[in-house]
Design an enzyme around this catalytic site. Structure first.
Site, PDB file in Angstrom:
ATOM      1  N   ARG A 140       0.924  -1.145   0.000  1.00 37.85           N
ATOM      2  CA  ARG A 140       0.000   0.000   0.000  1.00 37.85           C
ATOM      3  C   ARG A 140       0.948   1.174   0.000  1.00 37.85           C
ATOM      4  O   ARG A 140       1.702   1.362   0.949  1.00 37.85           O
ATOM      5  CB  ARG A 140      -0.896  -0.019   1.247  1.00 37.85           C
TER       6      ARG A 140
ATOM      7  N   HIS B  71      -3.224  10.883   5.194  1.00 29.68           N
ATOM      8  CA  HIS B  71      -4.618  11.336   5.036  1.00 29.68           C
ATOM      9  C   HIS B  71      -4.996  12.199   6.220  1.00 29.68           C
ATOM     10  O   HIS B  71      -4.260  12.299   7.202  1.00 29.68           O
ATOM     11  CB  HIS B  71      -5.582  10.146   4.897  1.00 29.68           C
TER      12      HIS B  71
ATOM     13  N   HIS C 135       1.809   7.094   1.762  1.00 27.38           N
ATOM     14  CA  HIS C 135       0.678   8.018   1.705  1.00 27.38           C
ATOM     15  C   HIS C 135       0.390   8.576   3.085  1.00 27.38           C
ATOM     16  O   HIS C 135       0.975   8.156   4.091  1.00 27.38           O
ATOM     17  CB  HIS C 135      -0.566   7.288   1.173  1.00 27.38           C
TER      18      HIS C 135
ATOM     19  N   GLU D   9     -10.960   5.836   1.006  1.00 25.88           N
ATOM     20  CA  GLU D   9      -9.619   5.429   0.598  1.00 25.88           C
ATOM     21  C   GLU D   9      -9.254   5.975  -0.781  1.00 25.88           C
ATOM     22  O   GLU D   9      -8.100   5.899  -1.198  1.00 25.88           O
ATOM     23  CB  GLU D   9      -9.499   3.900   0.613  1.00 25.88           C
TER      24      GLU D   9
ATOM     25  N   GLU E 225      -5.479   6.855  11.674  1.00 27.18           N
ATOM     26  CA  GLU E 225      -5.658   5.470  11.208  1.00 27.18           C
ATOM     27  C   GLU E 225      -5.315   4.493  12.318  1.00 27.18           C
ATOM     28  O   GLU E 225      -4.212   4.502  12.846  1.00 27.18           O
ATOM     29  CB  GLU E 225      -4.744   5.220   9.994  1.00 27.18           C
TER      30      GLU E 225
ATOM     31  N   HIS F  52       3.009   7.105   5.927  1.00 27.00           N
ATOM     32  CA  HIS F  52       3.233   5.707   6.334  1.00 27.00           C
ATOM     33  C   HIS F  52       3.127   4.785   5.131  1.00 27.00           C
ATOM     34  O   HIS F  52       2.684   5.210   4.047  1.00 27.00           O
ATOM     35  CB  HIS F  52       2.252   5.308   7.435  1.00 27.00           C
TER      36      HIS F  52
HETATM   37 MN    MN Z   1      -3.215   4.999   5.635  1.00 28.22          MN
END
Ligand code: MN
Ligand code: MN
Length: 415
Positions: A124, A129, A127, A195, A133, A172
């Site tokens: 993943r 946000h 990124h 997402e 999280e 992360h």
């Molecule tokens: Mn994340």
């Protein structure tokens, strides 16, 4: 709205009328009348059991408590159930992802969830946000990294049962490890989280003018031409080197974050354990980094039950990991709704609403109770009733002292 299937309001009058017929045919016909119904609720149940049209039997069997509700259910509580299996799955080379947010479960304003799978080696991508999280590892193992504003980094390998908490805006990454990658649940403390709406390193470089990238990153035009032109999101990559090598390559212990963003929940002593199961409470008391998300991780053996309780200040977002369950949510105004839950289902309890959860299956029930809080807070119905003068309870519930003394005097949590 009356229709042909309605049961007469007074079954006695129907029976009497039938027996007033003169011939034996009338008496024979009366023998085929349905038995008299004794209450309106049983009349409702009788008239709702059958279905004149074609049925989706697998779906009905999945949620028998909704299709044939207990007579104690009443009124509209709003949605308390959704399933990840009903959502669009974003399938990429290297893994997949799907989400249950406020768009799917409109009452859930505080939290949203994402369920993601990464193959061995797959990322993943790097990124961040706007939401915090919180994560629970469902299966496999992964390497995670998180950078703090003071330039320190934590690099960790996580396995089934481990948690992490990455604060909003902290960049992360997650990478699946051998042999079969990983699957995990992410919880975000914004109901409207998506997402599809994260800040990605690939988007950053794809949408910055090349001359700016050349100057800022000190890259040649040839280097900049190689950068990704679209979001990577999930993508395959070779397996990483060992954790020790990775840590050394970024500066060793001196570069490590002073705060731990990982919590080994499966290694902790259960907060409560008994013959019927275990509860692990993880909040800012034992996992200080998790300032906005608190959780209970519950295992209930067959026949076990999470007691009648409520949480005073926050709604509860549940994820069912394995097994089968039944929950009733009791809302104000005499409203109640019972639903069945299975793996990959999400349960929702509005703030302060009463509820219990039963293991209705033949195997262990494992589920998460997640709150947008720094600490899990709850009231037990049993404890409340026993903390009051018994006369007060007797006056309300019409119970004698012997019956009141049988009510457990403390929080059981599980029973
Ligand atoms: Mn994340
Ligand atoms: Mn609860």
């Amino acid at each position: 709205m009356p229709n042909d299937h309605d049961v007469p309001a007074n079954p006695d009058s129907l029976s009497r009328r039938s027996f007033m017929g003169t011939g034996s045919a009338a008496i024979a016909a009366a023998a085929f009348l349905p038995p008299p119904l004794t209450s309106q609720s049983s009349a409702q149940q009788q008239s709702s059991v059958g279905n004149a049209a074609t049925e989706n039997l697998p779906l009905l069997r999945q949620n028998a408590s909704s299709n044939t509700p207990p007579p104690t259910d009443h009124g509209d509580v709003g949605p308390t159930w959704y399933s990840f299996d009903l959502t669009h799955k974003r399938v990429e080379k290297g893994g997949w992802s799907h989400q249950v947010t406020q768009r799917e479960l409109p009452s859930s304003r505080e939290l949203a969830g994402v369920n993601m799978r990464l193959d061995a080696g797959s990322f993943r991508e790097l990124h961040w946000h706007t939401a915090n999280e919180w994560a629970y590892m469902i299966a496999g193992s992964a390497r995670v990294t998180v950078l703090t504003p003071d330039g320190r980094i934590q690099i960790e390998d996580v396995v089934k049962g481990d948690l992490w908490f990455f604060p909003a805006g902290f960049p992360h990454s997650i990478q699946g490890l051998a042999s079969d990658g990983c699957e995990f649940l992410l919880i975000f403390d914004e109901g409207q989280f998506s997402e599809e709406n994260t800040f990605s390193v690939s988007d950053w470089v794809a949408h910055t003018p090349p001359e700016v990238l050349e100057k800022n990153l000190r890259l040649t035009p040839e280097d900049v031409a190689k950068l990704p032109k679209h979001e990577l999101f999930i993508f395959p990559a070779p397996l990483p080197q060992s954790l020790a090598q990775d840590r050394l390559s970024v500066g060793g212990p001196a570069a490590r974050t002073p705060i731990d963003y990982i919590f080994r929940a499966s290694a902790m002593t259960p907060t409560r354990s008994s013959s019927v199961g275990e509860i692990r409470v993880v909040d800012s008391l034992n996992f200080p980094a998790a300032k906005t998300v608190a959780a209970g991780i519950i295992t209930l053996k067959p026949g076990g039950m999470r007691e009648l309780h409520w949480h005073p200040t926050a709604s509860e977002w549940q994820f069912y990991v394995s097994g089968s369950a039944r929950m009733t949510v009791i809302a104000p105004g005499g409203r109640a709704r019972t639903m069945d839950f299975h793996a990959k289902d999400v349960g929702f309890v509005p703030t302060a609403a009463g509820h219990y959860i039963q293991n209705t299956g033949t195997s262990d029930l494992v589920f998460l109770e997640v709150f947008k809080l720094d600490r899990v807070l709850e009231f037990s119905l049993n404890e409340w009733l026993r903390r009051l003068p018994p006369e007060m309870v007797a006056a309300h519930l019409n119970l004698d002292p012997a019956a009141i003394s049988r009510i457990p005097s403390q929080k059981l949590e599980i029973l």
